[in-house]
Design a protein around this motif. Structure first.
Motif, PDB file in Angstrom:
ATOM      1  N   VAL A 132      44.205  45.925  37.046  1.00  0.00           N
ATOM      2  CA  VAL A 132      44.411  45.093  35.596  1.00  0.00           C
ATOM      3  C   VAL A 132      44.355  43.597  36.412  1.00  0.00           C
ATOM      4  CG1 VAL A 132      45.631  46.952  34.109  1.00  0.00           C
ATOM      5  CG2 VAL A 132      46.931  45.347  35.903  1.00  0.00           C
ATOM      6  N   THR A 133      44.497  42.532  35.176  1.00  0.00           N
ATOM      7  CA  THR A 133      44.477  41.355  35.958  1.00  0.00           C
ATOM      8  C   THR A 133      45.129  40.288  34.744  1.00  0.00           C
ATOM      9  OG1 THR A 133      43.226  39.284  36.649  1.00  0.00           O
ATOM     10  CG2 THR A 133      42.235  40.810  35.170  1.00  0.00           C
ATOM     11  N   ASP A 134      45.833  39.398  34.912  1.00  0.00           N
ATOM     12  CA  ASP A 134      46.315  38.568  33.937  1.00  0.00           C
ATOM     13  C   ASP A 134      45.167  37.240  33.769  1.00  0.00           C
ATOM     14  OD1 ASP A 134      46.551  36.927  36.247  1.00  0.00           O
ATOM     15  OD2 ASP A 134      49.037  36.869  36.067  1.00  0.00           O
ATOM     16  N   TYR A 135      44.059  37.382  34.182  1.00  0.00           N
ATOM     17  CA  TYR A 135      43.011  36.321  34.350  1.00  0.00           C
ATOM     18  C   TYR A 135      42.171  36.690  33.065  1.00  0.00           C
ATOM     19  CZ  TYR A 135      38.701  33.588  35.102  1.00  0.00           C
ATOM     20  OH  TYR A 135      37.879  32.697  34.884  1.00  0.00           O
ATOM     21  N   ILE A 136      42.455  36.066  32.040  1.00  0.00           N
ATOM     22  CA  ILE A 136      41.477  36.575  30.813  1.00  0.00           C
ATOM     23  C   ILE A 136      40.271  35.544  30.528  1.00  0.00           C
ATOM     24  CG2 ILE A 136      41.785  37.146  28.192  1.00  0.00           C
ATOM     25  CD1 ILE A 136      44.835  37.568  28.770  1.00  0.00           C
ATOM     26  N   ASP A 137      39.334  36.188  30.733  1.00  0.00           N
ATOM     27  CA  ASP A 137      37.575  35.469  30.324  1.00  0.00           C
ATOM     28  C   ASP A 137      36.902  36.556  29.976  1.00  0.00           C
ATOM     29  OD1 ASP A 137      36.164  33.396  30.537  1.00  0.00           O
ATOM     30  OD2 ASP A 137      35.371  33.872  32.467  1.00  0.00           O
ATOM     31  N   ASP A 138      37.228  37.309  28.982  1.00  0.00           N
ATOM     32  CA  ASP A 138      36.608  38.368  28.368  1.00  0.00           C
ATOM     33  C   ASP A 138      36.420  38.427  27.109  1.00  0.00           C
ATOM     34  OD1 ASP A 138      35.591  40.964  27.502  1.00  0.00           O
ATOM     35  OD2 ASP A 138      36.148  41.745  29.474  1.00  0.00           O
ATOM     36  N   GLU A 139      35.276  38.452  26.499  1.00  0.00           N
ATOM     37  CA  GLU A 139      35.142  38.128  25.096  1.00  0.00           C
ATOM     38  C   GLU A 139      35.886  39.093  24.015  1.00  0.00           C
ATOM     39  OE1 GLU A 139      30.776  38.575  24.653  1.00  0.00           O
ATOM     40  OE2 GLU A 139      30.618  36.487  25.553  1.00  0.00           O
ATOM     41  N   LYS A 140      35.880  40.251  24.473  1.00  0.00           N
ATOM     42  CA  LYS A 140      36.768  41.441  23.828  1.00  0.00           C
ATOM     43  C   LYS A 140      37.643  42.160  24.878  1.00  0.00           C
ATOM     44  CE  LYS A 140      33.066  42.226  20.456  1.00  0.00           C
ATOM     45  NZ  LYS A 140      32.373  43.140  19.799  1.00  0.00           N
ATOM     46  N   PRO A 141      38.636  41.781  25.500  1.00  0.00           N
ATOM     47  CA  PRO A 141      39.400  42.278  26.169  1.00  0.00           C
ATOM     48  C   PRO A 141      40.291  43.508  25.915  1.00  0.00           C
ATOM     49  CG  PRO A 141      40.435  40.171  25.717  1.00  0.00           C
ATOM     50  CD  PRO A 141      39.319  40.192  24.963  1.00  0.00           C
ATOM     51  N   LEU A 142      40.439  44.199  26.665  1.00  0.00           N
ATOM     52  CA  LEU A 142      41.180  45.641  26.416  1.00  0.00           C
ATOM     53  C   LEU A 142      42.752  45.215  26.999  1.00  0.00           C
ATOM     54  CD1 LEU A 142      41.918  48.353  25.078  1.00  0.00           C
ATOM     55  CD2 LEU A 142      40.992  49.226  27.424  1.00  0.00           C
ATOM     56  N   TYR A 143      43.631  45.152  26.376  1.00  0.00           N
ATOM     57  CA  TYR A 143      45.165  44.926  26.885  1.00  0.00           C
ATOM     58  C   TYR A 143      45.807  46.140  27.219  1.00  0.00           C
ATOM     59  CZ  TYR A 143      44.360  40.184  25.089  1.00  0.00           C
ATOM     60  OH  TYR A 143      43.977  38.637  24.814  1.00  0.00           O
ATOM     61  N   VAL A 144      46.588  46.255  28.306  1.00  0.00           N
ATOM     62  CA  VAL A 144      47.221  47.031  28.958  1.00  0.00           C
ATOM     63  C   VAL A 144      48.807  46.825  28.880  1.00  0.00           C
ATOM     64  CG1 VAL A 144      47.573  48.503  31.179  1.00  0.00           C
ATOM     65  CG2 VAL A 144      45.217  47.443  30.511  1.00  0.00           C
ATOM     66  N   ASN A 145      49.398  47.578  28.085  1.00  0.00           N
ATOM     67  CA  ASN A 145      50.867  47.993  28.271  1.00  0.00           C
ATOM     68  C   ASN A 145      51.577  48.618  28.955  1.00  0.00           C
ATOM     69  OD1 ASN A 145      52.986  46.389  26.673  1.00  0.00           O
ATOM     70  ND2 ASN A 145      53.516  48.558  25.806  1.00  0.00           N
ATOM     71  N   THR A 146      52.466  48.140  29.808  1.00  0.00           N
ATOM     72  CA  THR A 146      53.096  48.692  30.998  1.00  0.00           C
ATOM     73  C   THR A 146      54.519  48.623  30.679  1.00  0.00           C
ATOM     74  OG1 THR A 146      53.250  46.950  32.473  1.00  0.00           O
ATOM     75  CG2 THR A 146      51.254  48.074  32.333  1.00  0.00           C
ATOM     76  N   ARG A 204      49.809  60.465  33.802  1.00  0.00           N
ATOM     77  CA  ARG A 204      50.700  59.708  34.427  1.00  0.00           C
ATOM     78  C   ARG A 204      49.498  58.469  35.004  1.00  0.00           C
ATOM     79  NH1 ARG A 204      55.578  60.193  36.079  1.00  0.00           N
ATOM     80  NH2 ARG A 204      55.329  59.409  38.238  1.00  0.00           N
ATOM     81  N   LEU A 205      49.769  57.461  34.297  1.00  0.00           N
ATOM     82  CA  LEU A 205      48.788  56.362  34.916  1.00  0.00           C
ATOM     83  C   LEU A 205      49.521  55.078  35.168  1.00  0.00           C
ATOM     84  CD1 LEU A 205      46.066  56.235  32.104  1.00  0.00           C
ATOM     85  CD2 LEU A 205      45.716  57.677  34.091  1.00  0.00           C
ATOM     86  N   LYS A 206      49.205  54.362  36.189  1.00  0.00           N
ATOM     87  CA  LYS A 206      49.864  53.114  36.798  1.00  0.00           C
ATOM     88  C   LYS A 206      48.819  51.931  36.818  1.00  0.00           C
ATOM     89  CE  LYS A 206      53.944  52.707  39.675  1.00  0.00           C
ATOM     90  NZ  LYS A 206      54.400  53.028  40.880  1.00  0.00           N
ATOM     91  N   ALA A 207      49.288  50.764  36.510  1.00  0.00           N
ATOM     92  CA  ALA A 207      48.464  49.330  36.440  1.00  0.00           C
ATOM     93  C   ALA A 207      48.708  48.954  37.724  1.00  0.00           C
ATOM     94  CB  ALA A 207      48.807  48.449  35.501  1.00  0.00           C
ATOM     95  N   TYR A 208      47.580  48.367  38.502  1.00  0.00           N
ATOM     96  CA  TYR A 208      47.504  47.403  39.681  1.00  0.00           C
ATOM     97  C   TYR A 208      47.055  46.438  39.743  1.00  0.00           C
ATOM     98  CZ  TYR A 208      47.322  46.662  44.637  1.00  0.00           C
ATOM     99  OH  TYR A 208      47.249  46.104  45.924  1.00  0.00           O
ATOM    100  N   PRO A 209      47.926  45.270  39.727  1.00  0.00           N
ATOM    101  CA  PRO A 209      47.363  43.971  39.404  1.00  0.00           C
ATOM    102  C   PRO A 209      46.690  43.257  40.338  1.00  0.00           C
ATOM    103  CG  PRO A 209      49.855  43.840  39.851  1.00  0.00           C
ATOM    104  CD  PRO A 209      49.313  45.436  39.788  1.00  0.00           C
ATOM    105  N   PHE A 210      45.270  42.515  40.020  1.00  0.00           N
ATOM    106  CA  PHE A 210      44.407  41.726  40.759  1.00  0.00           C
ATOM    107  C   PHE A 210      44.906  40.305  40.385  1.00  0.00           C
ATOM    108  CE2 PHE A 210      42.573  45.855  41.815  1.00  0.00           C
ATOM    109  CZ  PHE A 210      41.468  45.648  42.600  1.00  0.00           C
ATOM    110  N   SER A 211      44.630  39.506  41.244  1.00  0.00           N
ATOM    111  CA  SER A 211      44.795  38.127  40.881  1.00  0.00           C
ATOM    112  C   SER A 211      43.715  37.453  39.940  1.00  0.00           C
ATOM    113  CB  SER A 211      44.971  37.244  42.185  1.00  0.00           C
ATOM    114  OG  SER A 211      43.448  37.423  42.700  1.00  0.00           O
ATOM    115  N   LYS A 212      42.518  38.321  40.178  1.00  0.00           N
ATOM    116  CA  LYS A 212      41.519  37.839  39.159  1.00  0.00           C
ATOM    117  C   LYS A 212      40.418  38.937  39.257  1.00  0.00           C
ATOM    118  CE  LYS A 212      40.330  33.415  38.798  1.00  0.00           C
ATOM    119  NZ  LYS A 212      39.459  32.103  38.857  1.00  0.00           N
ATOM    120  N   ILE A 213      39.773  39.089  38.193  1.00  0.00           N
ATOM    121  CA  ILE A 213      38.434  39.913  38.019  1.00  0.00           C
ATOM    122  C   ILE A 213      37.660  39.263  37.237  1.00  0.00           C
ATOM    123  CG2 ILE A 213      37.516  42.029  37.513  1.00  0.00           C
ATOM    124  CD1 ILE A 213      40.144  43.538  38.365  1.00  0.00           C
ATOM    125  N   ILE A 214      36.285  39.173  37.406  1.00  0.00           N
ATOM    126  CA  ILE A 214      35.354  38.378  36.796  1.00  0.00           C
ATOM    127  C   ILE A 214      34.416  39.269  36.345  1.00  0.00           C
ATOM    128  CG2 ILE A 214      33.706  36.267  36.653  1.00  0.00           C
ATOM    129  CD1 ILE A 214      35.527  34.814  38.551  1.00  0.00           C
TER     130      ILE A 214
END
Length: 231
Positions: A132-146, A204-214
């Motif tokens: 996951v990333t908090d860098y949002i540059d997607d036209e139709k992002p899928l948000y992930v709630n944790t 059981r799923l976990k999110a792993y944050p990346f600084s940025k994904i393009i």
């Protein structure tokens, strides 16, 4: 780790914007998207690499058929209606316990990816770990709630105060493929709905944050991705 790449999209937006190469062969700083991913996977304990491309991508097929890799390599040529269907077609080649799937246009920092793979391998009780990333540059992002421990409890289209969006990189264990079969049999047709079904079936799923994904979806994204990788 079995790695898999979905490279079956048409890349129509890039073509309309004057990019002459099919998306998998678009180069960033001198290396094609597909070769970059393969190199990254080989550096991160790949036991096999599987790739799906569509039937129209003759140049991509030729490029991949000429590769000689030090691990088993499976190339599937098939046009599919969605990324989820592409994943299903690839799943027959993914016979290991651990799977990492990504799309061909996902751009990330290699050091972050290596830490992500290591984290997934260490947390053996998990059924999956999603980039996951908090860098949002997607036209139709899928948000992930944790929750506070980064366990995923929802994949949402509206943001609902979510900090992160899906980065398009999925590490899964065998249960994830069982859910994939169930989802397809139930008529589910999109990757985001498959991810929702993972939650519904109690994985059981976990999110792993990346600084940025393009994602390289437009011509302007090529320069943006090159600068990101150089920084």
């Amino acid at each position: 780790m079995n790695y898999a790449i979905i490279a079956a999209g048409e890349g129509s937006r890039l073509a309309q914007e004057g990019v002459k190469w099919p998306k998998p062969l678009v180069k960033l700083n001198g290396i094609s998207l597909i070769d970059r991913l393969i190199n990254v996977f080989l550096k991160n304990n790949a036991s096999s690499i599987s790739i799906i491309v569509n039937e129209e991508m003759k140049e991509v097929q030729t490029h991949l058929q000429n590769l000689k890799l030090p691990v088993p390599f499976y190339l599937l040529v098939k046009s599919t209606p969605s990324s989820m269907h592409s994943f299903y077609e690839l799943s027959r080649y993914l016979d290991g316990e651990s799977i990492c799937l990504t799309t061909v246009d996902t751009i990330f920092r290699e050091e972050e990816f290596s830490k992500y793979i290591l984290a997934f391998q260490q947390e053996k009780e998990l059924d999956g770990m999603m980039a996951v990333t908090d860098y949002i540059d997607d036209e139709k992002p899928l948000y992930v709630n944790t929750d506070q421990e980064m366990f995923i409890n929802g994949f949402l289209d509206p943001p609902a105060n979510c900090k992160y969006i899906s980065g398009g990189i999925y590490c899964l264990r065998r249960k994830g493929l069982t859910v994939l079969n169930n989802a397809l049999n139930q008529g589910v047709s999109r990757m985001r709905n498959y991810q929702r079904q993972l939650i519904q079936e109690g994985l059981r799923l976990k999110a792993y944050p990346f600084s940025k994904i393009i994602d390289v979806d437009h011509a302007e994204d090529i320069e943006k991705a090159e600068l990101f990788l150089k920084s």
